[in-house]
Write a protein that holds these residues in place. Structure first.
Motif, mmCIF file in Angstrom:
data_model
loop_
_atom_site.group_PDB
_atom_site.id
_atom_site.type_symbol
_atom_site.label_atom_id
_atom_site.label_comp_id
_atom_site.label_asym_id
_atom_site.label_seq_id
_atom_site.Cartn_x
_atom_site.Cartn_y
_atom_site.Cartn_z
ATOM 1 N N CYS A 64 0.798 -1.108 -0.112
ATOM 2 C CA CYS A 64 -0.084 -0.012 -0.069
ATOM 3 C C CYS A 64 0.944 1.206 -0.075
ATOM 4 O O CYS A 64 0.720 2.367 -0.755
ATOM 5 N N GLY A 65 1.913 1.099 0.804
ATOM 6 C CA GLY A 65 2.906 2.395 0.794
ATOM 7 C C GLY A 65 3.496 2.439 -0.632
ATOM 8 O O GLY A 65 3.860 3.689 -1.002
ATOM 9 N N ALA A 66 3.873 1.435 -1.333
ATOM 10 C CA ALA A 66 4.541 1.476 -2.511
ATOM 11 C C ALA A 66 3.614 2.229 -3.519
ATOM 12 O O ALA A 66 3.931 2.816 -4.519
ATOM 13 N N HIS A 67 2.227 1.581 -3.436
ATOM 14 C CA HIS A 67 1.363 2.284 -4.370
ATOM 15 C C HIS A 67 0.950 3.706 -4.070
ATOM 16 O O HIS A 67 0.894 4.526 -4.863
ATOM 17 N N ASN A 68 1.032 3.977 -2.900
ATOM 18 C CA ASN A 68 0.881 5.536 -2.456
ATOM 19 C C ASN A 68 1.904 6.237 -2.967
ATOM 20 O O ASN A 68 1.686 7.448 -3.203
ATOM 21 N N ASP A 69 3.132 5.715 -3.008
ATOM 22 C CA ASP A 69 4.273 6.513 -3.789
ATOM 23 C C ASP A 69 3.894 6.825 -5.186
ATOM 24 O O ASP A 69 4.370 7.979 -5.526
ATOM 25 N N VAL A 70 3.505 5.890 -5.789
ATOM 26 C CA VAL A 70 3.091 6.113 -7.082
ATOM 27 C C VAL A 70 2.072 7.042 -7.249
ATOM 28 O O VAL A 70 2.081 7.963 -8.034
ATOM 29 N N ASN A 71 0.944 6.780 -6.370
ATOM 30 C CA ASN A 71 -0.141 7.906 -6.639
ATOM 31 C C ASN A 71 0.401 9.391 -6.145
ATOM 32 O O ASN A 71 -0.017 10.332 -6.794
ATOM 33 N N ARG A 72 1.271 9.478 -5.236
ATOM 34 C CA ARG A 72 1.675 10.933 -5.162
ATOM 35 C C ARG A 72 2.404 11.358 -6.286
ATOM 36 O O ARG A 72 2.275 12.590 -6.666
ATOM 37 N N LYS A 73 3.245 10.458 -6.844
ATOM 38 C CA LYS A 73 3.912 10.916 -8.028
ATOM 39 C C LYS A 73 2.915 11.164 -9.342
ATOM 40 O O LYS A 73 3.360 12.279 -10.016
ATOM 41 N N LEU A 74 1.771 10.626 -9.476
ATOM 42 C CA LEU A 74 0.994 10.900 -10.401
ATOM 43 C C LEU A 74 0.105 12.025 -9.964
ATOM 44 O O LEU A 74 -1.104 12.004 -10.869
ATOM 45 N N GLY A 75 -0.214 12.452 -8.778
ATOM 46 C CA GLY A 75 -1.060 13.507 -8.401
ATOM 47 C C GLY A 75 -2.656 12.826 -7.862
ATOM 48 O O GLY A 75 -3.470 13.525 -7.982
#
Ligand code: FAD
Length: 106
Positions: free
Chosen positions: A76-87
């Motif tokens: 979930c943290g890894a997915h959130n890292d991508v979410n942050r990058k993509l806004g």
């Protein structure tokens, strides 16, 4: 080249589903299999910029494979890292099992 969005949605479904079916108390060999899978996945994922950033994330945040909830929260943290990058909005990781395993209650 593959459609990065469709590939991503399908892949997150697979990865979070693997977390959901991972044991609460995995054996040593189950833990090493999952760790090897994550590392190999990060080399083979066919969106190369995505894969490179994911490898960087793995280097910074070592995958936690000690239990289902450890791995689910790490992922979930890894997915959130991508979410942050993509806004995209961040997901509340305390609720990952409701989304991917037990279903939302209400
Ligand atoms: P997705 O992000 O695909 O999420 C699918 C569903 O998962 C959501 O609808 C939600 O219900 C749930 N969800 C959302 N966040 C979480 C979370 N933190 N934990 C648990 N469940 C959650 N795209 C790029 O453009 N650039 C990149 O660098 C990139 N890197 C990627 C790296 C990896 C390893 C993967 C698997 C995908 C990557 N993608 C990247 C694709 C991107 O993450 C999305 O999959 C894509 O943009 C489609 O987004 P979406 O809004 O449909 O939802």
């Amino acid at each position: 080249p593959p459609d990065v969005e469709a590939l991503g949605r399908g892949t997150w479904t697979l990865l979070h589903s693997i977390a959901a079916s991972y044991p609460d108390s995995p054996s040593t060999s189950q833990q090493s299999d999952l760790l090897r899978f994550v590392k190999l996945f990060s080399k083979l994922y066919p969106c190369w910029v995505c894969a490179e950033d994911f490898r960087t994330y793995i280097g910074r945040e070592v995958p936690r494979v000690g239990s289902r909830d450890d791995f689910g929260k790490w992922l979930c943290g890894a997915h959130n890292d991508v979410n942050r990058k993509l806004g995209k909005p961040e997901f509340d990781c305390s609720r990952w099992q409701e989304r991917w395993r037990t279903g939302w209650k209400d």
